[in-house]
Scaffold this motif. Sequence first.
Motif, PDB file in Angstrom:
ATOM      1  N   THR A   1       0.827  -1.210   0.000  1.00 47.60           N
ATOM      2  CA  THR A   1       0.000   0.000   0.000  1.00 47.60           C
ATOM      3  C   THR A   1       0.863   1.262   0.000  1.00 47.60           C
ATOM      4  N   LEU A   2       2.046   1.197   0.608  1.00 44.23           N
ATOM      5  CA  LEU A   2       2.957   2.340   0.547  1.00 44.23           C
ATOM      6  C   LEU A   2       3.397   2.595  -0.899  1.00 44.23           C
ATOM      7  N   ALA A   3       3.713   1.516  -1.616  1.00 48.18           N
ATOM      8  CA  ALA A   3       4.076   1.662  -3.026  1.00 48.18           C
ATOM      9  C   ALA A   3       2.910   2.217  -3.840  1.00 48.18           C
ATOM     10  N   LEU A   4       1.707   1.775  -3.526  1.00 39.65           N
ATOM     11  CA  LEU A   4       0.531   2.272  -4.249  1.00 39.65           C
ATOM     12  C   LEU A   4       0.330   3.760  -4.013  1.00 39.65           C
ATOM     13  N   ASN A   5       0.478   4.196  -2.774  1.00 37.49           N
ATOM     14  CA  ASN A   5       0.296   5.610  -2.458  1.00 37.49           C
ATOM     15  C   ASN A   5       1.388   6.470  -3.095  1.00 37.49           C
ATOM     16  N   LEU A   6       2.614   5.951  -3.131  1.00 35.16           N
ATOM     17  CA  LEU A   6       3.691   6.694  -3.795  1.00 35.16           C
ATOM     18  C   LEU A   6       3.408   6.831  -5.291  1.00 35.16           C
ATOM     19  N   LEU A   7       2.889   5.765  -5.884  1.00 33.37           N
ATOM     20  CA  LEU A   7       2.565   5.807  -7.307  1.00 33.37           C
ATOM     21  C   LEU A   7       1.476   6.836  -7.587  1.00 33.37           C
ATOM     22  N   ALA A   8       0.396   6.787  -6.804  1.00 33.25           N
ATOM     23  CA  ALA A   8      -0.701   7.732  -7.006  1.00 33.25           C
ATOM     24  C   ALA A   8      -0.254   9.162  -6.746  1.00 33.25           C
ATOM     25  N   GLY A   9       0.559   9.358  -5.719  1.00 35.74           N
ATOM     26  CA  GLY A   9       1.045  10.696  -5.410  1.00 35.74           C
ATOM     27  C   GLY A   9       1.942  11.248  -6.504  1.00 35.74           C
ATOM     28  N   THR A  10       2.746  10.374  -7.096  1.00 32.96           N
ATOM     29  CA  THR A  10       3.631  10.810  -8.182  1.00 32.96           C
ATOM     30  C   THR A  10       2.825  11.260  -9.398  1.00 32.96           C
ATOM     31  N   VAL A  11       1.764  10.516  -9.722  1.00 29.88           N
ATOM     32  CA  VAL A  11       0.912  10.889 -10.851  1.00 29.88           C
ATOM     33  C   VAL A  11       0.243  12.240 -10.590  1.00 29.88           C
ATOM     34  N   ALA A  12      -0.291  12.427  -9.377  1.00 33.38           N
ATOM     35  CA  ALA A  12      -0.936  13.704  -9.033  1.00 33.38           C
ATOM     36  C   ALA A  12       0.068  14.849  -9.039  1.00 33.38           C
ATOM     37  N   LEU A  13       1.295  14.563  -8.573  1.00 34.17           N
ATOM     38  CA  LEU A  13       2.340  15.590  -8.567  1.00 34.17           C
ATOM     39  C   LEU A  13       2.722  15.982  -9.986  1.00 34.17           C
ATOM     40  N   ALA A  14       2.811  14.983 -10.876  1.00 33.98           N
ATOM     41  CA  ALA A  14       3.174  15.264 -12.263  1.00 33.98           C
ATOM     42  C   ALA A  14       2.120  16.114 -12.967  1.00 33.98           C
ATOM     43  N   ARG A  15       0.859  15.953 -12.581  1.00 34.15           N
ATOM     44  CA  ARG A  15      -0.211  16.740 -13.188  1.00 34.15           C
ATOM     45  C   ARG A  15      -0.377  18.115 -12.544  1.00 34.15           C
ATOM     46  N   GLY A  16       0.352  18.369 -11.479  1.00 32.71           N
ATOM     47  CA  GLY A  16       0.299  19.668 -10.829  1.00 32.71           C
ATOM     48  C   GLY A  16      -0.864  19.859  -9.879  1.00 32.71           C
ATOM     49  N   TYR A  17      -1.516  18.760  -9.463  1.00 29.04           N
ATOM     50  CA  TYR A  17      -2.663  18.870  -8.566  1.00 29.04           C
ATOM     51  C   TYR A  17      -2.250  18.852  -7.100  1.00 29.04           C
ATOM     52  N   VAL A  18      -0.984  18.566  -6.830  1.00 25.30           N
ATOM     53  CA  VAL A  18      -0.514  18.492  -5.446  1.00 25.30           C
ATOM     54  C   VAL A  18       0.934  18.967  -5.408  1.00 25.30           C
TER      55      VAL A  18
END
Length: 294
Positions: free
Chosen positions: A149-166
């Motif tokens: 789940t830590l890997a999943l959250n890092l993956l989702a966070g990276t995608v959101a960061l790349a899109r500029g939403y976070v």
Amino acid sequence: MSPLAEIRIIAFRELRRSVRSAKGIALSALTLLGAFVASLASVWVEGADRVRSNAASTQAYIELKRAIIEKATGDATLAAFLAPIPTSLLLFVKITVWFSPLLVALFGFDAISGELQHREVRFWTVRSRRASYFLAKLAGLWALVGLVTLALNLLAGTVALARGYVTVGELFAWGLRFWLVTFAIAGAWCAIATFISSCVKTPILALLATFGAFFVSWICGAGGFIARQRESIAGATGLPSQQMGWYEYLYPNAYDTLLMSSEPVRVWLAVGTLAGFVVVFAVAGTLLFQRRDV
């Protein structure tokens, strides 16, 4: 050797074996693929919401989210606390919490039942206490699910960061908080799955029994949700009741909202209850495993 040393050795062995096994690699790959798709969907939903809202400013978009969350939960304080959080992260933590029982069941159904079937338990029970063996299996499964789940959250966070939403700061703060929410809830599911696995000698029966127990728990949670929705329709406020029926407390996923609350009392109440799940099933499993023929 002390019980803690026994638990540590067996738990690390269980974690290494799960990570290196064909089943663990396959499940991890499928989980990461599903998480990538879910993260893309979460980011797409956030982008679509921003466009549909026609918000002239970030504050207007946050106010819109606050109104939606308050309508869904009936908790104005919680809505004000969650509204500034990026929508993509909120959606993804809900998806992760929802699918965590499935993840636990697939990773842990044969944790003990597989070794009972092939009599491998006897190798460990002559070298360690049975209680240490059971608790180590639980700890190993919990650690494995926590890493996934830590890997999943890092993956989702990276995608959101790349899109500029976070931002990086928001990703660290909220990402860590949401992972802890998922980790705490997963502990209750891991305790239930390990208990069931220790009661059945055939892995396929353990898998079916685990799914059955998880489904019954889900029925309790769904029944409570429906009851609160009916109460809100009948009430004058038009908002869902914040009171949970006693049967809804049997569903670990129902505590995600409490864990994300800004009120420490509610957070610690949820943590204490989930810890109670772990203690009850760990003690019950240990006592039964002490008496069974392996």
